[in-house]
Design an enzyme around this catalytic site. Structure first.
Site, PDB file in Angstrom:
ATOM      1  N   TYR A  29       0.860  -1.180   0.000  1.00 31.58           N
ATOM      2  CA  TYR A  29       0.000   0.000   0.000  1.00 31.58           C
ATOM      3  C   TYR A  29       0.897   1.230   0.000  1.00 31.58           C
ATOM      4  CZ  TYR A  29      -3.616   3.322   1.355  1.00 31.58           C
ATOM      5  OH  TYR A  29      -4.461   4.404   1.403  1.00 31.58           O
ATOM      6  N   ASP A  72      -1.758  -1.277  -4.323  1.00 29.78           N
ATOM      7  CA  ASP A  72      -2.233   0.063  -4.634  1.00 29.78           C
ATOM      8  C   ASP A  72      -1.014   0.967  -4.651  1.00 29.78           C
ATOM      9  OD1 ASP A  72      -3.243   2.604  -4.720  1.00 29.78           O
ATOM     10  OD2 ASP A  72      -4.576   2.375  -2.987  1.00 29.78           O
ATOM     11  N   HIS A 111     -11.962   0.476  -4.743  1.00 36.91           N
ATOM     12  CA  HIS A 111     -11.058  -0.197  -5.684  1.00 36.91           C
ATOM     13  C   HIS A 111     -11.661  -1.555  -6.078  1.00 36.91           C
ATOM     14  CE1 HIS A 111      -7.287   2.241  -4.745  1.00 36.91           C
ATOM     15  NE2 HIS A 111      -8.087   2.576  -3.751  1.00 36.91           N
TER      16      HIS A 111
END
Length: 279
Positions: free
Chosen positions: A115, A158, A258
DNA sequence: ATGTCCATTATTAATGGA
């Protein structure tokens, strides 16, 4: 073998939806981001009942990463070597690490759930942190592949960067003013390619966003961003046979902002039921 | 109208992060 990355935006709010999708789509491994909970708070039982083992790293209500797998998980690593930390108002080398990276080996694949820091604004300390975080991870990637050029390695997550102009459909991201699209961020992203990785989804699925903000009717207007990626080494890419972006998961009740990004691999496993058995 | 959502701290509303 089917593996995915998915910023789930709270695993406690969405574990039923996540597991339904994993079972329905016959997914073997999911790298989750933004689980937003600690290990004690993680809904382990429903994953185990569905046949998934889970390893995770969560410190508080912010960030948090996990890997769920139907296959045995080995060599779990919390954070990557040299990972910089961050704490608002306490920037510097002694800032505590955040829960943004977990690595594990599954069926010989070295997988990371990542992340990447958001950056917040071009003049925010979080932006410098984001670039430092990415540069350190790229240097580690070079080291890992130098030590074993045949390593089937994938960085999944991400990345909070839209590498191409065509990855930007959200008009609130403005060139020269916004994070996610700035030249330094795009250069930081390209460093992974220089380190020996490539986007294993884009050649198969060149179109499509992976994120649509909850605000401003971004999904109905299809004003999204492509910011979630699976970057694989040569040995990983050699095993990829298909890829998909599961846009349907942005629909319905209580979606994450997402959607899952998936790759299908041929590992030559005898129990791989994606191919017909020939006797 | 930031056409939103999440988790926390705090006591039904404010805060921070995205």
């Amino acid at each position: 073998m089917r593996i995915a990355t998915w910023n789930i935006n709270s695993i406690r709010s969405r574990h039923a939806r996540a597991i339904d999708w994993m079972v329905r789509e016959d997914v073997d491994v999911v790298a989750f981001q933004e689980i937003k909970c600690t290990e004690a708070q993680f809904p382990l039982a429903p994953f185990e009942e569905a046949g998934y083992e889970v390893v995770l790293h969560g410190l508080n209500q912010w960030n948090g990463v996990a890997i769920a797998s139907r296959h045995p998980i080995e060599d779990v690593e919390i954070g990557f070597p040299g990972q910089p930390g961050f704490l608002k108002g306490h920037e510097g080398p002694d800032a505590p690490l955040e829960a943004r990276a977990i690595g594990a080996t599954i069926e010989g694949l070295r997988l990371w759930s990542l992340y990447v820091p958001n950056g917040r604004a071009l003049d925010d300390p979080h932006y410098a942190y984001k670039l430092d975080w990415l540069a350190t991870l790229a240097a580690d990637t070079r080291d890992w592949l130098a030590a074993d050029p045949e390593l089937p390695l994938a960085l999944m997550g991400d990345f909070n960067i839209a590498p191409l102009d065509s990855d930007v459909g959200d008009p609130s991201f403005i060139p020269g003013l916004s994070t996610h699209i700035s030249p330094p961020e795009r250069t930081a992203f390209s460093a992974f390619e220089k380190a020996g990785l490539r986007d294993v989804v884009r050649p198969i699925r060149p179109d499509g966003f992976t994120f649509w903000d909850y605000k401003q009717l971004r999904f109905p207007r299809n004003e999204g961003m492509r910011i979630d990626f699976i970057l694989g080494s040569q040995a990983f890419a050699d095993r990829v046979v298909d890829a998909s972006i599961h846009r349907e998961e942005r629909k319905g009740d209580g979606p994450s902002d997402h959607v899952p990004v998936v790759v299908d691999l041929d590992l030559g496993l005898e129990d791989d039921d994606d191919r017909p058995m020939i006797f």
